[in-house]
Design a protein around this motif. Structure first.
Motif, PDB file in Angstrom:
ATOM      1  N   VAL A  88       0.839  -1.197   0.000  1.00  0.00           N
ATOM      2  CA  VAL A  88       0.000   0.000   0.000  1.00  0.00           C
ATOM      3  C   VAL A  88       0.876   1.250   0.000  1.00  0.00           C
ATOM      4  CG1 VAL A  88      -1.711   1.321   1.315  1.00  0.00           C
ATOM      5  CG2 VAL A  88      -1.922  -1.171   1.139  1.00  0.00           C
ATOM      6  N   ARG A  89       1.896   1.248   0.834  1.00  0.00           N
ATOM      7  CA  ARG A  89       2.773   2.428   0.899  1.00  0.00           C
ATOM      8  C   ARG A  89       3.493   2.646  -0.434  1.00  0.00           C
ATOM      9  NH1 ARG A  89       4.346  -0.222   5.639  1.00  0.00           N
ATOM     10  NH2 ARG A  89       6.544  -0.356   4.969  1.00  0.00           N
ATOM     11  N   ALA A  90       3.858   1.547  -1.110  1.00  0.00           N
ATOM     12  CA  ALA A  90       4.498   1.687  -2.425  1.00  0.00           C
ATOM     13  C   ALA A  90       3.526   2.263  -3.444  1.00  0.00           C
ATOM     14  CB  ALA A  90       5.035   0.331  -2.893  1.00  0.00           C
ATOM     15  N   ALA A  91       2.265   1.832  -3.388  1.00  0.00           N
ATOM     16  CA  ALA A  91       1.253   2.385  -4.305  1.00  0.00           C
ATOM     17  C   ALA A  91       1.067   3.874  -4.057  1.00  0.00           C
ATOM     18  CB  ALA A  91      -0.065   1.644  -4.126  1.00  0.00           C
ATOM     19  N   LEU A  92       1.075   4.265  -2.788  1.00  0.00           N
ATOM     20  CA  LEU A  92       0.978   5.684  -2.453  1.00  0.00           C
ATOM     21  C   LEU A  92       2.192   6.437  -2.972  1.00  0.00           C
ATOM     22  CD1 LEU A  92      -0.204   8.104  -0.845  1.00  0.00           C
ATOM     23  CD2 LEU A  92       1.136   7.275   1.104  1.00  0.00           C
ATOM     24  N   LEU A 108       2.089  14.634  -3.823  1.00  0.00           N
ATOM     25  CA  LEU A 108       2.011  14.542  -2.370  1.00  0.00           C
ATOM     26  C   LEU A 108       2.846  15.664  -1.746  1.00  0.00           C
ATOM     27  CD1 LEU A 108       2.562  10.690  -1.927  1.00  0.00           C
ATOM     28  CD2 LEU A 108       0.413  11.919  -1.532  1.00  0.00           C
ATOM     29  N   PRO A 109       2.504  16.076  -0.541  1.00  0.00           N
ATOM     30  CA  PRO A 109       3.331  17.092   0.135  1.00  0.00           C
ATOM     31  C   PRO A 109       4.774  16.618   0.296  1.00  0.00           C
ATOM     32  CG  PRO A 109       1.231  16.785   1.283  1.00  0.00           C
ATOM     33  CD  PRO A 109       1.312  15.703   0.250  1.00  0.00           C
ATOM     34  N   ASP A 110       5.705  17.557   0.265  1.00  0.00           N
ATOM     35  CA  ASP A 110       7.126  17.212   0.345  1.00  0.00           C
ATOM     36  C   ASP A 110       7.464  16.437   1.608  1.00  0.00           C
ATOM     37  OD1 ASP A 110       7.414  18.530  -2.024  1.00  0.00           O
ATOM     38  OD2 ASP A 110       8.837  20.039  -1.308  1.00  0.00           O
ATOM     39  N   ASP A 111       6.847  16.809   2.747  1.00  0.00           N
ATOM     40  CA  ASP A 111       7.197  16.129   3.995  1.00  0.00           C
ATOM     41  C   ASP A 111       6.743  14.672   3.977  1.00  0.00           C
ATOM     42  OD1 ASP A 111       4.506  17.011   4.074  1.00  0.00           O
ATOM     43  OD2 ASP A 111       4.480  16.855   6.256  1.00  0.00           O
ATOM     44  N   VAL A 112       5.620  14.392   3.289  1.00  0.00           N
ATOM     45  CA  VAL A 112       5.154  13.011   3.173  1.00  0.00           C
ATOM     46  C   VAL A 112       6.096  12.222   2.271  1.00  0.00           C
ATOM     47  CG1 VAL A 112       3.254  11.530   2.402  1.00  0.00           C
ATOM     48  CG2 VAL A 112       2.762  13.678   3.608  1.00  0.00           C
ATOM     49  N   CYS A 113       6.535  12.838   1.178  1.00  0.00           N
ATOM     50  CA  CYS A 113       7.501  12.165   0.297  1.00  0.00           C
ATOM     51  C   CYS A 113       8.789  11.856   1.049  1.00  0.00           C
ATOM     52  CB  CYS A 113       7.795  13.045  -0.918  1.00  0.00           C
ATOM     53  SG  CYS A 113       6.402  13.217  -2.065  1.00  0.00           S
ATOM     54  N   ALA A 114       9.217  12.778   1.896  1.00  0.00           N
ATOM     55  CA  ALA A 114      10.439  12.537   2.668  1.00  0.00           C
ATOM     56  C   ALA A 114      10.274  11.337   3.588  1.00  0.00           C
ATOM     57  CB  ALA A 114      10.797  13.789   3.475  1.00  0.00           C
ATOM     58  N   ARG A 115       9.104  11.203   4.191  1.00  0.00           N
ATOM     59  CA  ARG A 115       8.860  10.038   5.048  1.00  0.00           C
ATOM     60  C   ARG A 115       8.877   8.757   4.224  1.00  0.00           C
ATOM     61  NH1 ARG A 115       3.355  11.366   7.592  1.00  0.00           N
ATOM     62  NH2 ARG A 115       3.514   9.211   8.319  1.00  0.00           N
ATOM     63  N   LEU A 116       8.281   8.779   3.062  1.00  0.00           N
ATOM     64  CA  LEU A 116       8.260   7.581   2.224  1.00  0.00           C
ATOM     65  C   LEU A 116       9.663   7.224   1.733  1.00  0.00           C
ATOM     66  CD1 LEU A 116       5.031   8.401   0.200  1.00  0.00           C
ATOM     67  CD2 LEU A 116       5.287   6.562   1.880  1.00  0.00           C
ATOM     68  N   LEU A 117      10.486   8.235   1.538  1.00  0.00           N
ATOM     69  CA  LEU A 117      11.847   7.964   1.093  1.00  0.00           C
ATOM     70  C   LEU A 117      12.687   7.318   2.200  1.00  0.00           C
ATOM     71  CD1 LEU A 117      13.798   8.172  -1.245  1.00  0.00           C
ATOM     72  CD2 LEU A 117      14.376  10.486  -0.510  1.00  0.00           C
ATOM     73  N   PRO A 122      12.419  -1.340   0.859  1.00  0.00           N
ATOM     74  CA  PRO A 122      13.035  -0.773  -0.359  1.00  0.00           C
ATOM     75  C   PRO A 122      12.054  -0.579  -1.501  1.00  0.00           C
ATOM     76  CG  PRO A 122      13.746  -3.055   0.008  1.00  0.00           C
ATOM     77  CD  PRO A 122      13.031  -2.623   1.249  1.00  0.00           C
ATOM     78  N   SER A 123      10.980  -1.393  -1.570  1.00  0.00           N
ATOM     79  CA  SER A 123      10.022  -1.231  -2.668  1.00  0.00           C
ATOM     80  C   SER A 123       9.315   0.120  -2.583  1.00  0.00           C
ATOM     81  CB  SER A 123       8.999  -2.367  -2.650  1.00  0.00           C
ATOM     82  OG  SER A 123       8.141  -2.275  -1.529  1.00  0.00           O
ATOM     83  N   ARG A 125      10.654   2.930  -1.297  1.00  0.00           N
ATOM     84  CA  ARG A 125      11.633   3.953  -1.700  1.00  0.00           C
ATOM     85  C   ARG A 125      11.806   3.968  -3.218  1.00  0.00           C
ATOM     86  NH1 ARG A 125      14.363   1.300   2.611  1.00  0.00           N
ATOM     87  NH2 ARG A 125      16.005   0.509   1.215  1.00  0.00           N
ATOM     88  N   THR A 126      11.864   2.785  -3.808  1.00  0.00           N
ATOM     89  CA  THR A 126      12.017   2.701  -5.268  1.00  0.00           C
ATOM     90  C   THR A 126      10.806   3.283  -5.984  1.00  0.00           C
ATOM     91  OG1 THR A 126      13.408   0.733  -5.081  1.00  0.00           O
ATOM     92  CG2 THR A 126      12.342   1.115  -7.205  1.00  0.00           C
ATOM     93  N   ALA A 127       9.607   2.953  -5.491  1.00  0.00           N
ATOM     94  CA  ALA A 127       8.383   3.468  -6.115  1.00  0.00           C
ATOM     95  C   ALA A 127       8.343   4.986  -6.070  1.00  0.00           C
ATOM     96  CB  ALA A 127       7.157   2.878  -5.416  1.00  0.00           C
ATOM     97  N   LEU A 128       8.772   5.564  -4.959  1.00  0.00           N
ATOM     98  CA  LEU A 128       8.757   7.020  -4.848  1.00  0.00           C
ATOM     99  C   LEU A 128       9.706   7.646  -5.862  1.00  0.00           C
ATOM    100  CD1 LEU A 128       7.665   9.412  -3.004  1.00  0.00           C
ATOM    101  CD2 LEU A 128       9.984   9.401  -2.095  1.00  0.00           C
ATOM    102  N   LEU A 129      10.906   7.126  -5.963  1.00  0.00           N
ATOM    103  CA  LEU A 129      11.884   7.721  -6.877  1.00  0.00           C
ATOM    104  C   LEU A 129      11.515   7.506  -8.336  1.00  0.00           C
ATOM    105  CD1 LEU A 129      15.183   6.829  -4.981  1.00  0.00           C
ATOM    106  CD2 LEU A 129      13.975   9.016  -5.043  1.00  0.00           C
ATOM    107  N   ASP A 130      10.695   6.503  -8.610  1.00  0.00           N
ATOM    108  CA  ASP A 130      10.224   6.261  -9.979  1.00  0.00           C
ATOM    109  C   ASP A 130       8.969   7.057 -10.317  1.00  0.00           C
ATOM    110  OD1 ASP A 130      12.258   4.491 -10.485  1.00  0.00           O
ATOM    111  OD2 ASP A 130      11.077   2.693 -10.092  1.00  0.00           O
ATOM    112  N   SER A 131       8.368   7.713  -9.331  1.00  0.00           N
ATOM    113  CA  SER A 131       7.082   8.374  -9.550  1.00  0.00           C
ATOM    114  C   SER A 131       7.209   9.564 -10.497  1.00  0.00           C
ATOM    115  CB  SER A 131       6.510   8.861  -8.218  1.00  0.00           C
ATOM    116  OG  SER A 131       5.334   9.635  -8.432  1.00  0.00           O
TER     117      SER A 131
END
Length: 463
Positions: A88-92, A108-117, A122-123, A125-131
Motif C-alpha cells: 500500500v505504501r508503495a502504491a501511495l 504529495l506534500p514534500d514532507d510526506v515524500c520525505a517520510r516515504l523515502l 526498499p520497494s 523507496r524505489t516506487a517514490l523515486l520512480d514516480s
C-alpha cells in the motif's frame, strides 16, 4: 446472476447521485475478497466518513486502489503513509498509474515524500523515486540525501540545483550518481562529454545531448558511433550535419531532418520517411509547447513529426489550430482532439467517426467543444450505431427517443441511452436486469435510491 450483480454494482459505484449512506456501505464491502468496486474508491470528492472507512479497510487492495486514485486529494492519500502494508505504501509513493489527458495529478506534500523515502521497505523507496508525480522542489531536495538512488534522482532537477550541490553530485562516491550528474552537466561542458564517451553506458546519451569537441564529433561520425543519436546533437558542426543528411541510414537522415536550426527549405530537401502512426515526440518542440515561436515554427512546417508534436500543445493560438486542422493528417487530428480545448467541431467529429469505441465515447463526454445541440435530429436514425448514440447527448432528445435508443441494435447506443436520466423509469428498472446494460443503468443518476439499495442488497453488500 452473479455477473449481473457485479455489473450493476459497478455502475452504482460510479453513480454521481449515490447517497452517502450507500457509498459507506460500498466502500466497507469486502466483495468476497476482491474488495469494494474501484469506482467507489476513486470517486471525486469522497466525504471524510468514506475516506476513514477506506483507510481502515481490512482488504489492502481497497487501500491500494485509493492510494492510486488520481481524483483523491493528496492530503487524503497521504494518510496512507503509515499503512502497515508496504504494498500500500508503495502504491501511495508512486501515485496514480494513469490520468486522463488535459488533467494533472497534484503531488504529495514534500514532507510526506520525505517520510516515504525513509521507509524501511526498499520497494516503497524505489516506487517514490520512480514516480512521475513528484514536485520539482522535492526532487531538488534529494541532492544531499544519504541514499545514492535519491541523489541520482536529484539530477532530474539539475537546473534548480545550486552550483555547490551540482559539484558535489559530479564528485559523488557513487558511480551511478556521478554518471547521472555528468549527463546533465555535459550539455554545457565538452570535457565532461568527452569523459562520458568513454563509458559504454552513457555514450549514446552523451552524443545526443552533450557539448562536443569537434574532434570527438568527427571521430564518432567516422566510426559510425550511435549516429542516430549524434544526428540530434545541438552542437554538431555544420559540415557533419550536412554529411549525415545524406547518410545511408534512414534513421540518421530522419534525425537530421528534425534539427531545430534547419530552415524549412533545407529541412524538406532531406530524404526521410515518416510512418502514418509515428507520433513524433520531437524534443525541442515538446520542450517548447508553451513557447509561441517554437509552436509557430513546428505547426507551419511541412514535416509531419513537427506538426504532430505541436498538435500536443494546449497553448496553440487559434490560427495554428485552424492550420493544423487542415493538414489532412489523421494523427494530427487525433492529437489535437486529445490535447487542445478549442479543437474545431469538424475535427472532433472526424476523429469520433474514425476511432469509435471507448476513445470516441470518452472524447464526446469530456471534450469542451464536442457538439450537443442538434445531434438528435442529425443522428437518431443514422445507419451507423456509433452515430446514433450521439443523439442521446442532445439536450432536446425526448424521453421517447431515449427509450427507443435503449433498444437499439448497437450495444454502445443502448448503453448510452440507458445511462441517460431522461430514460423512463420503467425501462431503467428493466435495464438493470439486462447484463450488458446493468452497469449503465446502475450509473444513471435518475435511478431511485431504493433501486440503488436493492442492487447492493442483491450483491450481498452488508447493510
Amino acid at each position: 446472476m452473479v455477473a449481473f450483480h457485479a455489473s450493476a454494482l459497478d455502475g452504482v459505484a460510479r453513480n454521481p447521485a449515490l447517497p452517502t449512506p450507500l457509498l459507506l456501505r460500498l466502500v466497507a464491502f469486502d466483495g468476497g475478497g476482491d474488495g469494494p468496486p474501484r469506482h467507489a474508491l476513486q470517486r471525486v470528492g469522497l466525504p471524510e466518513p468514506a475516506v476513514a472507512v477506506i483507510l481502515a479497510h481490512p482488504n489492502p487492495g481497497a487501500r491500494i486502489d485509493f492510494a492510486r486514485s488520481a481524483r483523491a486529494e493528496p492530503a487524503q492519500r497521504a494518510r496512507l503513509a503509515d499503512d502497515p502494508s508496504p504494498t500500500v505504501r508503495a502504491a501511495l509513493a508512486y501515485g496514480p498509474e494513469w490520468s486522463a489527458p488535459r488533467t494533472t495529478v497534484a503531488p504529495l506534500p514534500d514532507d510526506v515524500c520525505a517520510r516515504l523515502l525513509d521507509d524501511p521497505d526498499p520497494s516503497v523507496r524505489t516506487a517514490l523515486l520512480d514516480s512521475p508525480h513528484l514536485a520539482p522542489s522535492f526532487v531538488a531536495s534529494l541532492a544531499t540525501h544519504r541514499d545514492p538512488a535519491a541523489r541520482r534522482s536529484a539530477a532530474r532537477a539539475w537546473e534548480k540545483l545550486p552550483p555547490d550541490e551540482r559539484s558535489a553530485l559530479l564528485a559523488d562516491p557513487d558511480p551511478e550518481v556521478r554518471r547521472a550528474a555528468a549527463l546533465r552537466e555535459c550539455r554545457g561542458d565538452a570535457r565532461v562529454t568527452a569523459e562520458l564517451l568513454r563509458d559504454p553506458k552513457s555514450a549514446a546519451e552523451a552524443l545526443r545531448r552533450g557539448l562536443l569537441h569537434r574532434a570527438d564529433a568527427e571521430r564518432c561520425v567516422a566510426e559510425r558511433t550511435h549516429l542516430a543519436a549524434l544526428a540530434e546533437n545541438p552542437s554538431l558542426p555544420t559540415h557533419l550535419v550536412e554529411q549525415l543528411a545524406v547518410d545511408p541510414d534512414e534513421a540518421v537522415r530522419l534525425a537530421v531532418s528534425l534539427r531545430p536550426e534547419l530552415g524549412e527549405t533545407r529541412r524538406m530537401t532531406i530524404d526521410f520517411t515518416v510512418g502514418a502512426f509515428d507520433r513524433g515526440d520531437v524534443e525541442w518542440v515538446r520542450d517548447g509547447l508553451a513557447d509561441p515561436e517554437v509552436l509557430r515554427r513546428a505547426a507551419t512546417s511541412a514535416h509531419p513529426l513537427l506538426r504532430r508534436t505541436a498538435a500536443q500543445s494546449p497553448h496553440l493560438p487559434p490560427d495554428l489550430v485552424r492550420l493544423l486542422a487542415r493538414t489532412e493528417d489523421p494523427l494530427v487530428e487525433d492529437l489535437l482532439s486529445v490535447h487542445h480545448p478549442d479543437t474545431p467541431e469538424e475535427v472532433l467529429m472526424r476523429v469520433y467517426a474514425r476511432l469509435g469505441g471507448t476513445f470516441s465515447a470518452w472524447m464526446a463526454e469530456t471534450h469542451p467543444r464536442f457538439p450537443r445541440e442538434g445531434l438528435a435530429a442529425r443522428y437518431a436514425d443514422h445507419p451507423d450505431g456509433n452515430y446514433r448514440r450521439l443523439a442521446v447527448r442532445d439536450p432536446a432528445a425526448t424521453p421517447a427517443l431515449v427509450e427507443r435508443l435503449s433498444h437499439d441494435p448497437a450495444v454502445w447506443t443502448r448503453q448510452a441511452a440507458v445511462g441517460d436520466p431522461r430514460l423512463p423509469l420503467h425501462r431503467l428498472r428493466e435495464a438493470l436486469h439486462v447484463p450488458e446494460l446493468a452497469s449503465s443503468a446502475g450509473a444513471n443518476p435518475a435511478l431511485p435510491e431504493d433501486e440503488m439499495a436493492a442492487v447492493l442488497n442483491r450483491a450481498g453488500v452488508p447493510a
